[in-house]
Design an enzyme around this catalytic site. Structure first.
Site, PDB file in Angstrom:
ATOM      1  N   ARG A   1      -7.337  17.056 -17.835  1.00  0.00           N
ATOM      2  CA  ARG A   1      -6.162  17.877 -18.136  1.00  0.00           C
ATOM      3  C   ARG A   1      -5.499  18.240 -16.817  1.00  0.00           C
ATOM      4  NH1 ARG A   1      -7.591  23.575 -19.458  1.00  0.00           N
ATOM      5  NH2 ARG A   1      -6.669  23.958 -17.432  1.00  0.00           N
TER       6      ARG A   1
ATOM      7  N   HIS B   1      -3.893  24.877 -19.310  1.00  0.00           N
ATOM      8  CA  HIS B   1      -4.311  24.846 -20.717  1.00  0.00           C
ATOM      9  C   HIS B   1      -3.080  24.962 -21.613  1.00  0.00           C
ATOM     10  CE1 HIS B   1      -6.072  25.933 -24.525  1.00  0.00           C
ATOM     11  NE2 HIS B   1      -5.479  27.120 -24.482  1.00  0.00           N
TER      12      HIS B   1
ATOM     13  N   TYR C   1      -8.804  29.032 -11.083  1.00  0.00           N
ATOM     14  CA  TYR C   1     -10.174  28.564 -11.330  1.00  0.00           C
ATOM     15  C   TYR C   1     -10.422  27.114 -10.938  1.00  0.00           C
ATOM     16  CZ  TYR C   1      -7.778  27.032 -15.642  1.00  0.00           C
ATOM     17  OH  TYR C   1      -6.904  26.470 -16.527  1.00  0.00           O
TER      18      TYR C   1
END
Lengths: 336, 422
Positions: free
Chosen positions: B280, B284, B293
């Site tokens: 990805r 998100h 992160y």
């Protein structure tokens, strides 16, 4: 007319639905060779085969989730949850998927799923075998919730539930499985009372006593006992818990002016609360006394040696009737 | 080279990723089925080459166009979110090969159950562009009629749809059809009970279902190592389901393994689990901030494996990707993006009373009463604001509660979705 137990009446209704529509498929744990732990599906595997009477892995979310897929494909699954307390693993699939699919898809996909749930206590069983989880589901939009109290309704309403294009939770009072009653198996389903309608099972003039499922016979007994003291109780079997037939309850309360609701399920946030509030809202001016609720306590279902204290019985119900009538009762102090 | 795990066979050590794995998300990529290297070199694999033997220049160009177009849709939708036209968007950036390669392997009568990120799969199914954005604009609970394109509306509860696909497959099986149900889900979903139960049911009944897991390495901020100590594809054999680990950024390899899995299901061979190892590259959702992160170096390593770039390299080497083709693909992508934007902005806010529609398919007395009461409430606003009053329904006594164009001024200004779907 045939005399059947409630368990046999449900079995006969399932058979009739399966004969009428080959898209009706039964799913559940131990429902095949064993015929269900309460034998409700007895003999159906032999007659309809294992594709239509599916023994499933022991996974309730799996049962309901695959039922969603089958419904997507045009089937009408009837899922047996073996015991009330086993329904919680399936809760997400029921409230997040089954209940909302029709809404989510703007009417394109129907979920004609029937979820059969043996519920309630009084059988001296182990934990997780005596719960009354109906309020979780009446609080969920998109579900219909019904409960039966006698073999005739059991027979008719299982067929109505299966024929309904909305998902229906069908609560079976397991301690009444073996109660016998007359069942007319020949009456056309179209002529039956709608499953959303409540039924007055004892006419009366002084107090309206509302209940469903296992406590309907208890409430009728209470009505008979009360006559000895000159009190006339009108007993209403709700039958449908979502939607509730408030019109029938309201009409009765306008006549009696007094309302008692009784159920096995816990007090707080239960059906009794909803009925008391809604009836107060609808006909406050006709009430002679605050509505009274006689229910299970707000405790986890107790060990069997204590369940008789938890479950409303004839005497507790009559005590509630006395409260509604402002007669001497346990809270007012009983005169000796 | 095949690393397909037979359901009854032993686990191979090559797919084992032991506890020595660190928090980085460059998981073990050895043993992946791969037909096209990150550099765009076509490599041969006797087990899987036959499955794409028909893919010649024309088909390669079509796959390239698909991937460019869906990336362009992604970019446009993200822009629409930034401009406040839609509330949220889950980008698929980096997963184009996994979704196009698998989506183009499907037959029309196959039925697909996806998560919310599979917009490229929806594109393959022929979705109307309006229907892709309708839900993200907040105009409807979902986009399309599932039966119109044989694809369920996207599932937000991660993993729930794997059971739906399995149940649908049981229906296919009962009907005697050779269609296949496909479940799309991510690495995060594999931790859900639903996915594990779906594998149990599928294996038990040998249901014609394909489990297509896009391991994109991140479930919002949680790396795949938090979900799985070993490769995800190691699990299905324990359920009795053969699995394949494929390079998810290789559109040819994905198509090959998907065709194999679909074919197995069609002929009664039961379920197959595909782990498409991809990445990805975006957040998100548009509400997410991956810089909190994720190591930028990791993103750079995966950018070097970009699925579109590697197919472009192959096409260039083979003389397929001419300047002319490049221009026509870009023109198509821009046209699709323009249609998406226009369709989005043209969406009309729903009538307030439609909030009650379709909760039930048959009349429900309690809800009908609520609808009636709210309708009467709305009618108290008629004429209160001359700018908004709907003169056509100005007479409350004659207003049709079943079709009330309420005069209430902007009853539900679009709320921004602060939270994120998982």
């Amino acid at each position: 007319m045939t005399t059947l137990t409630m368990a046999k009446a449900i079995n006969a209704g399932l058979r009739k639905s399966m004969e009428a529509d080959k898209r009706v498929i039964l799913m559940g744990e131990d429902i095949g060779a064993l015929g269900g732990v309460y034998r409700v599906t007895d003999g159906l595997r032999q007659d309809f085969g294992r594709r239509r009477v599916m023994d499933t892995p022991l996974a309730e979310a799996g049962i309901l989730g695959t039922a969603v897929g089958l419904a997507y494909r045009g089937y009408r699954p009837v899922c047996e949850i073996q015991f009330d307390g086993f329904i919680y693993p399936a809760f997400d699939q029921i409230v997040s998927q089954v209940s909302r699919m029709h809404y989510r898809t703007r009417g394109a996909v129907s979920m004609p799923i029937t979820i059969r749930v043996p519920f309630g206590g009084g059988i001296g069983s182990a934990e997780h075998h005596s719960d009354s989880p109906e309020a979780y589901f009446t609080h969920t939009a998109g579900l219909r919730v019904i409960s039966v109290s006698n073999p005739q309704d059991a027979y008719t309403m299982i067929q109505q539930a299966i024929a309904c294009n909305d998902p229906v939770l069908y609560f079976e009072p397991k301690r009444r499985y073996h109660v016998k009653g007359e069942v007319d198996e020949s009456a056309p389903l179209d002529d039956a009372m709608p499953m959303s309608a409540a039924q007055i099972v004892a006419a009366g003039t002084d107090v309206t006593l509302v209940t469903y499922g296992s406590l309907v016979p208890t409430a009728r007994d209470a009505a008979i006992a009360a006559l000895d003291e000159g009190v006339s109780i009108e007993v209403i079997d709700l039958r449908s818990l979502s939607p509730i037939d408030f019109e029938t309850v309201e009409a009765s309360v306008r006549k009696t002016g007094r309302l008692v609701v009784t159920h096995e399920a816990a007090h707080s946030g239960g059906l009794g609360a909803e009925i008391a509030a809604s009836i107060t809202d609808r006909c406050f001016d006709y009430l002679e006394h605050a509505p009274v609720r006689i229910t299970g306590f707000d405790v986890p279902y107790p060990p069997s040696k204590l369940e008789s204290h938890h479950l409303p019985d004839l005497d507790r119900i009559l005590d509630g009737v006395d409260r509604a009538l402002a007669r001497p009762n346990s809270l007012s102090g009983v005169e000796d | 080279m095949s690393n397909e795990n037979a359901g009854t066979g032993p686990l191979t050590d090559q797919t084992s990723a032991g506890p020595e794995k660190n928090q980085g998300s460059d998981t073990d990529t050895s043993g992946l089925v791969q037909l096209l290297t990150p550099e765009g070199v076509r490599v041969s694999d006797p087990d899987y080459d036959p499955w794409i033997a028909d893919i010649a220049a024309e088909q390669l160009a079509a796959l390239y166009e698909d991937m460019v177009v869906v990336r362009r849709i992604d970019t446009e939708a993200t822009a629409l979110q930034r401009q406040g036209e839609i509330a949220l968007w889950p980008p698929l950036l980096g997963q184009e090969a996994a979704q196009i390669g698998s989506g183009r392997a499907l037959r029309k009568d196959d039925f697909v159950f996806t998560s919310y990120r599979e917009n490229a799969v929806a594109y393959c199914r022929g979705v109307d562009l309006t229907d892709i954005v309708r839900v993200w604009r907040g105009n409807a609970a979902s986009g399309w009629d599932p039966y119109a394109i044989n694809m369920a509306t996207p599932q937000i509860i991660v993993g729930a749809q794997t059971l739906h696909a399995t149940g649908y497959a049981l229906g296919i099986q009962n009907d005697g059809s050779d269609a296949v149900a496909v479940a799309y889900f991510g690495d995060g979903a594999t931790s859900q009970g639903d996915v594990n139960e779906a594998m149990i049911f599928a294996a038990t009944y040998q249901a014609p279902v394909v489990f297509f897991c896009q391991n994109n390495h991140w479930a919002i901020s949680e790396p795949v190592e938090l979900q799985a100590r070993r490769n995800i594809a190691d699990r299905p054999p324990g359920f009795g389901i053969p699995s394949i680990r494929v390079d998810g950024n290789d559109v040819l390899a994905v198509m090959a393994v998907m065709r194999l899995a679909l074919d197995r299901a069609r002929v009664g061979g039961g379920p197959t689990f595909i782990e498409a190892v991809t990445y990805r590259m975006g957040p998100h959702t548009t509400a997410d901030d991956p810089t909190r992160y994720r190591d930028p170096a990791e993103l750079a390593r995966w950018a070097a494996k970009d699925p579109i770039a590697r197919l472009a390299a192959l096409l260039r080497n083979e003389g397929i990707l001419t300047a002319e083709l490049e221009a026509s693909v870009m023109a198509k992508a821009d046209a699709v993006a323009a249609r998406l934007r226009a369709a989005c902005i043209a969406l009309v806010d729903p009538d307030p009373l439609t909030v009650f529609d379709n909760v039930y398919s048959e009349p429900h007395s309690v809800l009908a009463r609520q609808r009636d009461e709210y309708s009467r409430y709305l009618r108290t606003f008629v004429g209160a604001d001359s700018d908004n009053a709907d003169s056509g329904n100005a007479d409350p006594d004659n207003a049709d509660p079943g079709n009330a164009g309420s005069g209430k001024p902007d009853p539900a200004p679009g709320k921004t979705v602060e939270g994120a779907t998982r």
